[in-house]
Design a protein around this motif. Structure first.
Motif, PDB file in Angstrom:
ATOM      1  N   HIS A 298       0.855  -1.171   0.000  1.00  0.00           N
ATOM      2  CA  HIS A 298       0.000   0.000   0.000  1.00  0.00           C
ATOM      3  C   HIS A 298       0.898   1.230   0.000  1.00  0.00           C
ATOM      4  O   HIS A 298       2.096   1.135   0.221  1.00  0.00           O
ATOM      5  CB  HIS A 298      -0.990  -0.018   1.167  1.00  0.00           C
ATOM      6  CG  HIS A 298      -0.366   0.132   2.518  1.00  0.00           C
ATOM      7  ND1 HIS A 298       0.223  -0.901   3.192  1.00  0.00           N
ATOM      8  CD2 HIS A 298      -0.243   1.216   3.307  1.00  0.00           C
ATOM      9  CE1 HIS A 298       0.688  -0.456   4.348  1.00  0.00           C
ATOM     10  NE2 HIS A 298       0.420   0.812   4.447  1.00  0.00           N
ATOM     11  N   ASP A 299       0.306   2.352  -0.318  1.00  0.00           N
ATOM     12  CA  ASP A 299       1.092   3.586  -0.407  1.00  0.00           C
ATOM     13  C   ASP A 299       1.871   3.815   0.875  1.00  0.00           C
ATOM     14  O   ASP A 299       1.344   3.648   1.970  1.00  0.00           O
ATOM     15  CB  ASP A 299       0.174   4.784  -0.661  1.00  0.00           C
ATOM     16  CG  ASP A 299      -0.467   4.730  -2.033  1.00  0.00           C
ATOM     17  OD1 ASP A 299       0.096   4.073  -2.919  1.00  0.00           O
ATOM     18  OD2 ASP A 299      -1.526   5.348  -2.204  1.00  0.00           O
ATOM     19  N   GLY A 300       3.109   4.207   0.715  1.00  0.00           N
ATOM     20  CA  GLY A 300       3.928   4.531   1.871  1.00  0.00           C
ATOM     21  C   GLY A 300       4.685   3.358   2.458  1.00  0.00           C
ATOM     22  O   GLY A 300       5.450   3.532   3.392  1.00  0.00           O
ATOM     23  N   THR A 301       4.496   2.154   1.936  1.00  0.00           N
ATOM     24  CA  THR A 301       5.193   0.986   2.470  1.00  0.00           C
ATOM     25  C   THR A 301       6.590   0.895   1.873  1.00  0.00           C
ATOM     26  O   THR A 301       6.770   0.987   0.664  1.00  0.00           O
ATOM     27  CB  THR A 301       4.439  -0.316   2.141  1.00  0.00           C
ATOM     28  OG1 THR A 301       3.119  -0.243   2.671  1.00  0.00           O
ATOM     29  CG2 THR A 301       5.150  -1.516   2.720  1.00  0.00           C
ATOM     30  N   ILE A 302       7.557   0.712   2.733  1.00  0.00           N
ATOM     31  CA  ILE A 302       8.936   0.484   2.318  1.00  0.00           C
ATOM     32  C   ILE A 302       9.232  -0.978   2.617  1.00  0.00           C
ATOM     33  O   ILE A 302       9.002  -1.441   3.735  1.00  0.00           O
ATOM     34  CB  ILE A 302       9.903   1.409   3.077  1.00  0.00           C
ATOM     35  CG1 ILE A 302       9.553   2.874   2.786  1.00  0.00           C
ATOM     36  CG2 ILE A 302      11.343   1.087   2.727  1.00  0.00           C
ATOM     37  CD1 ILE A 302      10.203   3.850   3.731  1.00  0.00           C
ATOM     38  N   ILE A 303       9.722  -1.705   1.635  1.00  0.00           N
ATOM     39  CA  ILE A 303       9.969  -3.135   1.782  1.00  0.00           C
ATOM     40  C   ILE A 303      11.459  -3.389   1.974  1.00  0.00           C
ATOM     41  O   ILE A 303      12.284  -2.923   1.186  1.00  0.00           O
ATOM     42  CB  ILE A 303       9.492  -3.909   0.524  1.00  0.00           C
ATOM     43  CG1 ILE A 303       8.040  -3.588   0.185  1.00  0.00           C
ATOM     44  CG2 ILE A 303       9.731  -5.405   0.686  1.00  0.00           C
ATOM     45  CD1 ILE A 303       7.028  -4.065   1.171  1.00  0.00           C
ATOM     46  N   LEU A 304      11.792  -4.146   3.029  1.00  0.00           N
ATOM     47  CA  LEU A 304      13.158  -4.636   3.236  1.00  0.00           C
ATOM     48  C   LEU A 304      13.079  -6.158   3.330  1.00  0.00           C
ATOM     49  O   LEU A 304      12.237  -6.694   4.050  1.00  0.00           O
ATOM     50  CB  LEU A 304      13.761  -4.074   4.522  1.00  0.00           C
ATOM     51  CG  LEU A 304      14.107  -2.592   4.541  1.00  0.00           C
ATOM     52  CD1 LEU A 304      14.655  -2.192   5.910  1.00  0.00           C
ATOM     53  CD2 LEU A 304      15.120  -2.259   3.459  1.00  0.00           C
ATOM     54  N   THR A 305      13.946  -6.841   2.594  1.00  0.00           N
ATOM     55  CA  THR A 305      13.931  -8.300   2.577  1.00  0.00           C
ATOM     56  C   THR A 305      14.876  -8.850   3.643  1.00  0.00           C
ATOM     57  O   THR A 305      16.032  -8.417   3.742  1.00  0.00           O
ATOM     58  CB  THR A 305      14.338  -8.829   1.182  1.00  0.00           C
ATOM     59  OG1 THR A 305      13.448  -8.274   0.212  1.00  0.00           O
ATOM     60  CG2 THR A 305      14.260 -10.335   1.121  1.00  0.00           C
TER      61      THR A 305
END
Length: 114
Positions: A87-94
């Motif tokens: 969703h808007d504003g989500t930053i993904i780190l694996t």
């Protein structure tokens, strides 16, 4: 502590919550930790960001909807195998994440908040 230095950590694993909170506090941030999204909702609205482990999405009914209701920016820690709906504003780190990567994102958000 000012909202621009306050971070909410949400993870079902207590060790991960403690580790993330410690790393953030060493860098001068204030960290609040929760084991569920619904407990974190109120605090997340007044924070710089909320760090969420994707395991919460697997273990908590309605977590995807709760994730969308969180105020502010969300950093989602994913294992790379889970299907997720951004969703808007989500930053993904694996995962596995490095402390430097996480702090780099948090510091960038803090700089933008000023």
């Amino acid at each position: 502590m000012l909202a621009d230095r306050s971070i909410v950590v949400v993870a079902p694993d207590q060790g991960l919550r403690r580790s993330l909170a410690f790393a953030l506090e060493v860098e001068g941030y204030s960290a609040e930790s929760y084991d569920s999204l619904w407990k974190a909702e109120g605090s997340s609205r007044a924070s710089l960001c909320t760090i969420v482990d994707d395991e919460i999405l697997k273990s908590e009914a309605g977590a995807a909807q709760s994730l969308q209701r969180l105020g502010g920016r969300v950093i989602l820690l994913v294992d790379g195998m889970s299907p997720l709906q951004e969703h808007d504003g989500t930053i993904i780190l694996t995962k596995p994440i490095s402390g430097a990567d996480l702090l780099g994102v948090v510091n960038s958000l803090a700089a933008m908040a000023k």
